[in-house]
Design a protein around this motif. Sequence first.
Motif, PDB file in Angstrom:
ATOM      1  N   THR A   5       0.834  -1.204   0.000  1.00  0.00           N
ATOM      2  CA  THR A   5       0.000   0.000   0.000  1.00  0.00           C
ATOM      3  C   THR A   5       0.868   1.253   0.000  1.00  0.00           C
ATOM      4  OG1 THR A   5      -1.783  -1.197   1.073  1.00  0.00           O
ATOM      5  CG2 THR A   5      -1.857   1.208   1.221  1.00  0.00           C
ATOM      6  N   THR A   6       1.985   1.228   0.687  1.00  0.00           N
ATOM      7  CA  THR A   6       2.912   2.361   0.662  1.00  0.00           C
ATOM      8  C   THR A   6       3.428   2.577  -0.754  1.00  0.00           C
ATOM      9  OG1 THR A   6       3.547   1.953   2.945  1.00  0.00           O
ATOM     10  CG2 THR A   6       5.053   3.305   1.623  1.00  0.00           C
ATOM     11  N   LEU A   7       3.779   1.489  -1.453  1.00  0.00           N
ATOM     12  CA  LEU A   7       4.226   1.605  -2.836  1.00  0.00           C
ATOM     13  C   LEU A   7       3.127   2.217  -3.713  1.00  0.00           C
ATOM     14  CD1 LEU A   7       6.096  -1.773  -3.365  1.00  0.00           C
ATOM     15  CD2 LEU A   7       7.082   0.515  -3.552  1.00  0.00           C
ATOM     16  N   ILE A   8       1.897   1.793  -3.493  1.00  0.00           N
ATOM     17  CA  ILE A   8       0.765   2.316  -4.262  1.00  0.00           C
ATOM     18  C   ILE A   8       0.634   3.829  -4.035  1.00  0.00           C
ATOM     19  CG2 ILE A   8      -1.772   2.344  -4.284  1.00  0.00           C
ATOM     20  CD1 ILE A   8      -0.684   0.109  -5.985  1.00  0.00           C
ATOM     21  N   HIS A   9       0.795   4.261  -2.785  1.00  0.00           N
ATOM     22  CA  HIS A   9       0.714   5.707  -2.486  1.00  0.00           C
ATOM     23  C   HIS A   9       1.814   6.483  -3.205  1.00  0.00           C
ATOM     24  CE1 HIS A   9      -2.576   5.321   0.273  1.00  0.00           C
ATOM     25  NE2 HIS A   9      -1.889   4.582   1.124  1.00  0.00           N
ATOM     26  N   VAL A  10       3.010   5.926  -3.247  1.00  0.00           N
ATOM     27  CA  VAL A  10       4.123   6.591  -3.927  1.00  0.00           C
ATOM     28  C   VAL A  10       3.846   6.648  -5.429  1.00  0.00           C
ATOM     29  CG1 VAL A  10       6.583   6.442  -4.478  1.00  0.00           C
ATOM     30  CG2 VAL A  10       5.809   5.983  -2.146  1.00  0.00           C
ATOM     31  N   LEU A  11       3.353   5.555  -6.001  1.00  0.00           N
ATOM     32  CA  LEU A  11       3.032   5.545  -7.431  1.00  0.00           C
ATOM     33  C   LEU A  11       1.959   6.584  -7.756  1.00  0.00           C
ATOM     34  CD1 LEU A  11       3.125   1.698  -7.994  1.00  0.00           C
ATOM     35  CD2 LEU A  11       4.630   3.370  -9.107  1.00  0.00           C
ATOM     36  N   ARG A  12       0.968   6.713  -6.893  1.00  0.00           N
ATOM     37  CA  ARG A  12      -0.074   7.734  -7.093  1.00  0.00           C
ATOM     38  C   ARG A  12       0.560   9.127  -7.062  1.00  0.00           C
ATOM     39  NH1 ARG A  12      -4.407   6.880  -3.404  1.00  0.00           N
ATOM     40  NH2 ARG A  12      -5.603   5.999  -5.090  1.00  0.00           N
ATOM     41  N   ALA A  13       1.441   9.361  -6.095  1.00  0.00           N
ATOM     42  CA  ALA A  13       2.089  10.675  -5.991  1.00  0.00           C
ATOM     43  C   ALA A  13       2.940  10.985  -7.222  1.00  0.00           C
ATOM     44  CB  ALA A  13       2.954  10.733  -4.720  1.00  0.00           C
ATOM     45  N   MET A  14       3.403   9.930  -7.896  1.00  0.00           N
ATOM     46  CA  MET A  14       4.196  10.113  -9.112  1.00  0.00           C
ATOM     47  C   MET A  14       3.308  10.340 -10.331  1.00  0.00           C
ATOM     48  SD  MET A  14       7.103   7.202  -8.543  1.00  0.00           S
ATOM     49  CE  MET A  14       7.943   7.577 -10.073  1.00  0.00           C
ATOM     50  N   GLY A  15       1.982  10.279 -10.139  1.00  0.00           N
ATOM     51  CA  GLY A  15       1.075  10.559 -11.237  1.00  0.00           C
ATOM     52  C   GLY A  15       0.438   9.343 -11.888  1.00  0.00           C
ATOM     53  N   PRO A  64      -2.753   2.488 -18.472  1.00  0.00           N
ATOM     54  CA  PRO A  64      -1.821   1.911 -17.494  1.00  0.00           C
ATOM     55  C   PRO A  64      -2.234   2.322 -16.080  1.00  0.00           C
ATOM     56  CG  PRO A  64      -0.743   3.636 -18.784  1.00  0.00           C
ATOM     57  CD  PRO A  64      -2.143   3.502 -19.294  1.00  0.00           C
ATOM     58  N   LEU A  65      -2.309   1.368 -15.200  1.00  0.00           N
ATOM     59  CA  LEU A  65      -2.696   1.645 -13.818  1.00  0.00           C
ATOM     60  C   LEU A  65      -2.178   0.545 -12.910  1.00  0.00           C
ATOM     61  CD1 LEU A  65      -5.272  -0.437 -13.204  1.00  0.00           C
ATOM     62  CD2 LEU A  65      -6.408   1.180 -14.676  1.00  0.00           C
ATOM     63  N   PHE A  66      -2.271   0.800 -11.624  1.00  0.00           N
ATOM     64  CA  PHE A  66      -1.843  -0.155 -10.613  1.00  0.00           C
ATOM     65  C   PHE A  66      -3.010  -0.447  -9.684  1.00  0.00           C
ATOM     66  CE2 PHE A  66       2.047   1.870 -11.970  1.00  0.00           C
ATOM     67  CZ  PHE A  66       2.955   0.825 -12.022  1.00  0.00           C
TER      68      PHE A  66
END
Length: 168
Positions: A5-15, A64-66
Motif C-alpha cells: 500500500t505504501t508503494l501504491i501511495h508513492v506511485l499515485r504521488a508520481m502521477g 496503465p494503472l496499478f
Amino acid sequence: NSGKTTLIHVLRAMGYTVIPESAREVLASSPTGTPGVVEMQGGLQEQIFLTQKRKEDSLNPEEPLFLDRGVPDSMAYNQIVEQRSPLIIDHRMPYRYQTVFFCHAVPLQRDGLRSEDESWNRRVGQTLQTVYRDLGYDLIELTADPKEPATRSIARRLREILRVVEEL
C-alpha cells in the motif's frame, strides 16, 4: 504486510493511476469495527470481492494503472477462511492483468484496521502466490529484507516496478 500500500501511495504521488484496496474500504465502513479472521468468514469476503470486481469492471484496459489488490486476492482469502463462496469460486475473470507484482512480507506494522499475526501473513502470501500462479500469471517478485530500512526498501522496490513498466 508487505509495504504494498505504501508503494501504491508513492506511485499515485508520481502521477500513476492507482486503484485502492477494496478490503480496506469495506473494513473501514464495517459497522462492527475491525473484523478478525472469524468475522472474515461471513459476508465480508463477498462484499470485498464484489467491491473489487465493480472497480475492475469499470476500468479502461488500455490505461496503465496499478491495483493495490486484484480480484484473485479475494479468491485466495476465500480459500484461506474456507468460506467456499460460490460467488467467488465460480468467478471467471473476463480479462487478464498485464503484469502482477508480488510484494514479499515485511515485519508487521499495526495500522488499526487489521489484527493479523506473522503466521497469518505467511499463509496469506503463500496462498496469494498459488492462486495467481494457478491462474497462469508469472509473478514479478519484489523481495523484502527485514534489515533494510523501510524507506530504502520502498525506493528499491519502486525502481524494480518502474523498470518493468518501462519495458511494457
